[in-house]
Design a protein around this motif. Sequence first.
Motif, PDB file in Angstrom:
ATOM      1  N   LEU A  10       0.824  -1.203   0.000  1.00  0.00           N
ATOM      2  CA  LEU A  10       0.000   0.000   0.000  1.00  0.00           C
ATOM      3  C   LEU A  10       0.863   1.261   0.000  1.00  0.00           C
ATOM      4  N   ARG A  25       3.803   1.737  -1.324  1.00  0.00           N
ATOM      5  CA  ARG A  25       4.563   1.984  -2.550  1.00  0.00           C
ATOM      6  C   ARG A  25       3.938   3.107  -3.371  1.00  0.00           C
ATOM      7  N   GLU A  26       2.597   3.137  -3.394  1.00  0.00           N
ATOM      8  CA  GLU A  26       1.894   4.166  -4.165  1.00  0.00           C
ATOM      9  C   GLU A  26       0.738   4.696  -3.333  1.00  0.00           C
ATOM     10  N   GLY A  73      -2.354   6.534  -1.958  1.00  0.00           N
ATOM     11  CA  GLY A  73      -3.492   7.101  -2.664  1.00  0.00           C
ATOM     12  C   GLY A  73      -4.040   6.214  -3.760  1.00  0.00           C
ATOM     13  N   ARG A  74      -3.256   5.203  -4.195  1.00  0.00           N
ATOM     14  CA  ARG A  74      -3.721   4.307  -5.249  1.00  0.00           C
ATOM     15  C   ARG A  74      -4.388   3.090  -4.627  1.00  0.00           C
ATOM     16  N   VAL A  75      -5.516   2.694  -5.180  1.00  0.00           N
ATOM     17  CA  VAL A  75      -6.223   1.522  -4.682  1.00  0.00           C
ATOM     18  C   VAL A  75      -5.516   0.258  -5.171  1.00  0.00           C
ATOM     19  N   VAL A  76      -5.211  -0.632  -4.234  1.00  0.00           N
ATOM     20  CA  VAL A  76      -4.612  -1.932  -4.581  1.00  0.00           C
ATOM     21  C   VAL A  76      -5.706  -2.984  -4.464  1.00  0.00           C
ATOM     22  N   ASP A 136      -4.704  -8.677  -5.820  1.00  0.00           N
ATOM     23  CA  ASP A 136      -3.262  -8.431  -5.876  1.00  0.00           C
ATOM     24  C   ASP A 136      -2.639  -8.549  -4.491  1.00  0.00           C
ATOM     25  N   ARG A 150      -6.459   1.229   0.100  1.00  0.00           N
ATOM     26  CA  ARG A 150      -5.455   2.240  -0.260  1.00  0.00           C
ATOM     27  C   ARG A 150      -4.901   2.866   1.009  1.00  0.00           C
ATOM     28  N   ASP A 186      -3.924   6.380   2.612  1.00  0.00           N
ATOM     29  CA  ASP A 186      -4.039   7.836   2.534  1.00  0.00           C
ATOM     30  C   ASP A 186      -3.056   8.472   3.511  1.00  0.00           C
TER      31      ASP A 186
END
Length: 223
Positions: free
Chosen positions: A161, A163-164, A166-169, A173, A220, A222
């Motif tokens: 989570l 690593r990026e 704000g991006r939804v994982v 995955d 994600r 935040d």
Amino acid sequence: MTVLIVEDDRVLARALAIVLRAHGDEPVVATTGREAISLAAQVDAAAMILDLGLPDMDGFAVIEAVRGWSAMPIVVLSARHEPREKVRALDAGADDYVTKPFDVDELLARLRAATRRRAGETATREVRTASFTVDLAARRVVRDGAEVGVTPTEWRLLEMLAREPGRVVAREDLLASLRGPSVPHRTHYLRVYVQQLRAKLEPVPAEPRHLITVPGVGYRLDL
């Protein structure tokens, strides 16, 4: 430049080392995945040549571990020719994929190209939220000035989570990354690990500010 060779075939590893030295580079050899991850953190390598078929873990796990904190170019050198393997390696974070048997000049050219593409890039080594900090290089979490103890599975989830932010994982995955003998393929177990992390990191676990559920999709982080 220093190049980390990750290859369990010692004859091939020595041959690659000889070729690299002949071109003015300094090779460092690892024959297992764990040794590769350790050396990647200790040695200031400019690039990695990685075999996927390692004795202790799959090369994909090495890519994902190193990508958690390093932008080091990774060129996969593998006997696996299937397109799905190549796609999986590139999606995991590899920069290029060369199949065995291979042409040495082509491998070196691809290695140089990957290094040029990565030149000037800086990987995120630390992610700070309003409540805690995730140190991807040191593999630790700090809250209120103190290190928070997390299990290996909790760390893997948090690392993906972070690593990026704000991006939804996607749940699938996350489960694919966490899966092992103790992690059945069930979303229930994923919810349990997220709840455990919230209890350790969120100011109010019942009202999470950072570890956010996206219903029907995944999670994600935040800031």
